[in-house]
Design an enzyme around this catalytic site. Sequence first.
Site, short mmCIF file in Angstrom:
data_model
loop_
_atom_site.label_atom_id
_atom_site.label_comp_id
_atom_site.label_asym_id
_atom_site.label_seq_id
_atom_site.Cartn_x
_atom_site.Cartn_y
_atom_site.Cartn_z
N HIS A 136 0.88 -1.14 -0.15
CA HIS A 136 0.11 -0.04 -0.04
C HIS A 136 0.83 1.21 -0.09
CE1 HIS A 136 -4.24 -1.47 1.27
NE2 HIS A 136 -3.67 -2.27 0.48
N PRO A 146 -4.11 0.75 18.84
CA PRO A 146 -3.72 0.36 17.54
C PRO A 146 -3.95 1.49 16.33
CG PRO A 146 -5.85 -0.55 18.44
CD PRO A 146 -5.34 0.03 19.49
N TYR A 154 4.01 6.82 10.13
CA TYR A 154 3.00 5.35 9.86
C TYR A 154 3.81 4.67 8.99
CZ TYR A 154 -1.05 3.04 8.42
OH TYR A 154 -2.07 2.18 8.44
N TYR A 164 -9.19 5.86 7.52
CA TYR A 164 -9.21 6.21 9.00
C TYR A 164 -10.52 7.40 8.95
CZ TYR A 164 -5.04 3.71 10.05
OH TYR A 164 -4.21 2.66 10.22
N LYS A 173 1.33 0.46 15.01
CA LYS A 173 2.64 0.19 15.55
C LYS A 173 2.83 -0.86 16.41
CE LYS A 173 4.20 3.53 13.57
NZ LYS A 173 4.26 2.95 12.02
P1 RFL Z 1 1.91 -11.05 21.84
O1 RFL Z 1 1.47 -11.40 20.56
O2 RFL Z 1 0.84 -11.02 22.79
O3 RFL Z 1 2.63 -12.74 22.35
C1 RFL Z 1 2.99 -12.79 23.54
C2 RFL Z 1 3.06 -14.25 23.67
O4 RFL Z 1 3.25 -14.73 24.92
C3 RFL Z 1 2.64 -16.02 25.52
N1 RFL Z 1 2.53 -15.94 26.68
C4 RFL Z 1 3.39 -16.81 27.69
N2 RFL Z 1 3.91 -18.08 27.09
C5 RFL Z 1 4.68 -18.74 28.11
N3 RFL Z 1 4.40 -18.43 29.29
C6 RFL Z 1 3.73 -17.34 29.94
N4 RFL Z 1 3.67 -17.07 31.01
C7 RFL Z 1 3.12 -16.67 28.79
N5 RFL Z 1 2.36 -15.46 29.04
C8 RFL Z 1 1.91 -15.10 27.68
C9 RFL Z 1 1.20 -15.66 24.72
O5 RFL Z 1 0.22 -16.85 24.78
C10 RFL Z 1 1.42 -14.87 23.33
O6 RFL Z 1 1.51 -16.06 22.62
O7 RFL Z 1 3.16 -10.09 21.99
P2 RFL Z 1 4.20 -9.62 20.95
O8 RFL Z 1 4.99 -10.92 20.37
O9 RFL Z 1 5.01 -8.73 21.74
O10 RFL Z 1 3.61 -8.98 19.69
C11 RFL Z 1 2.82 -7.72 19.91
C12 RFL Z 1 1.50 -7.73 18.77
O11 RFL Z 1 0.85 -8.88 19.21
C13 RFL Z 1 0.68 -6.59 19.41
O12 RFL Z 1 1.68 -5.50 19.62
C14 RFL Z 1 -0.14 -6.14 18.52
O13 RFL Z 1 -0.90 -7.36 17.79
C15 RFL Z 1 -1.15 -5.38 19.12
N6 RFL Z 1 -2.53 -5.43 18.52
C16 RFL Z 1 -2.79 -4.60 17.34
N7 RFL Z 1 -1.81 -3.74 16.80
C17 RFL Z 1 -2.13 -3.34 15.57
O14 RFL Z 1 -1.12 -2.78 15.11
N8 RFL Z 1 -3.44 -3.47 15.06
C18 RFL Z 1 -4.43 -4.20 15.71
O15 RFL Z 1 -5.30 -4.40 15.06
C19 RFL Z 1 -4.27 -4.83 16.80
N9 RFL Z 1 -5.08 -5.59 17.45
C20 RFL Z 1 -3.42 -6.10 19.26
C21 RFL Z 1 -4.88 -6.26 18.54
C22 RFL Z 1 -3.56 -6.67 20.40
C23 RFL Z 1 -4.50 -7.38 21.14
N10 RFL Z 1 -4.17 -7.82 22.50
C24 RFL Z 1 -2.88 -8.19 22.98
C25 RFL Z 1 -4.94 -7.72 23.41
C26 RFL Z 1 -5.75 -7.00 19.18
C27 RFL Z 1 -5.66 -7.46 20.50
C28 RFL Z 1 -6.69 -8.44 20.81
C1 PHB Z 2 -5.77 -4.03 10.99
O1 PHB Z 2 -5.78 -4.36 9.26
O2 PHB Z 2 -5.98 -4.79 11.55
C2 PHB Z 2 -5.40 -2.86 11.35
C3 PHB Z 2 -4.81 -1.92 10.29
C4 PHB Z 2 -4.31 -0.57 10.82
C5 PHB Z 2 -4.52 -0.23 12.03
C6 PHB Z 2 -5.01 -1.08 13.15
C7 PHB Z 2 -5.49 -2.25 12.75
O3 PHB Z 2 -4.12 1.20 12.45
#
Ligand code: RFL
Ligand code: PHB
Length: 400
Positions: free
Chosen positions: A78, A299, A391, A207, A303
Amino acid sequence: MNRSEPARTTVGIVGGGPAGLLLARLLHRAGVDCVVLESRDRGYVEQRQRAGILEQATVDALRASGAGDRLDRKGLVHDGIELRWDRRGHRIDFPSLTGGRRVWVYAQTEVVKDLIALQLHDGPPLLFGATAESVSGADTDRPVIHYVHEGRRRSLACDWVVGCDGFHGVVRRAVPGSELRTFERTYPYSWLGVLADVPPSCDELIYAHSPRGFALHSMRSTTVSRLYLQVPNGTEPSSWSDTRIWEELEARFAVDGDWRLERGPITQKAVLPMRSFVTEPMRWGRVLLAGDAAHIVPPTGAKGLNLAAADVIVLARALAALHDTGSTALLDAYSDTCLRRVWRAEHFSWFMTTTLHADPGQDGFTTRLQLSQLDRIAASPHAAAELAENYTGLPLVPPS
Ligand code: RFL
Ligand code: PHB
């Protein structure tokens, strides 16, 4: 003992999300041995719906770790996003504003699947259903991870322990509370996120600021749309019928002209809270924190996943340098190097969030400030470039 269950390793990684899995691959490529402990099962980790946008540096690291093939075939490149407010749209063109940078739409679930497949193919060890309970000896030469796997208590002695265990993880607790500072902000709204089996109604993400609240149109592929609505904290996903979701999305994306939001079957609904959080420092003794274990962003700036990747790229280089040269210089700089980038991303995520969302009971003054800021981005290439640079992602190691 299970043949694949080592009792010691150089780098013990807690958490098999994107941070832990990418770190393991980068270390493996650098000849540094490591073990990943993940509390959930493989199916759960591979299905969790989360982020969708990858910066160039994240894509480069995935390619360097050997996990770029499917991303290069299926990821969507994109070159911009659209901002909408006041029934009009404004496109931010990334390449012309940033000297050629762009982003990839490729879901976190796909990144995780690619990394797991590689890891199970040629190592290093990745144990599912292995829950870390504590880490002892963070300030000694031999920290130990205490964990439970298949109902049995086990321990893994390490040279270094890396907490990639997310916001609710346990590794952060190995650091005495008096040594940690935390900074936090919660927001008075959440996101209702839905997946829909319908081709996206746009070529690039939208957005939208609206008097009814924020909305985001994203996508997972050319046939699957990902959409978000600002909702009050505590909202139950089931309290939103599919019809109500589509009507609300339509109202918030409304724009003069002939644009239309296509509807389709909604296959998943979930509510996610919005939070900003930073832990300092990101290293104490032989324990290091990376990704959501150290910091959370709302989110809106896309980032979270990219910050997690940036941390482990910096960390993998530091551990490889130690392995190759015996120098701890990069490891000693790890926390400061990452935190400078983390705080920039925290600011950008807070800026995008507070510019585009409506606080409950928001006054007219705040709304006018938001609209003025959006007008400024549309009118000034400098203001637009500031958004585009943040971004698409800032340099991994910020200039000092
Ligand atoms: P993760 O992905 O949370 O992975 C952490 C892993 O550690 C495991 N874990 C353990 N394992 C062993 N022993 C323990 N005691 C443990 N405790 C936990 C967990 O099962 C998991 O597999 O962290 P990581 O790797 O730092 O990655 C970060 C990203 O996942 C996160 O920043 C993003 O996904 C944030 N986020 C989003 N970011 C976006 O940019 N766009 C989004 O749409 C978006 N949606 C989200 C999200 C984060 C969410 N969370 C954490 C509530 C949606 C959700 C639901
Ligand atoms: C997504 O595709 O899940 C997404 C994209 C951009 C954002 C947050 C989530 O800022």
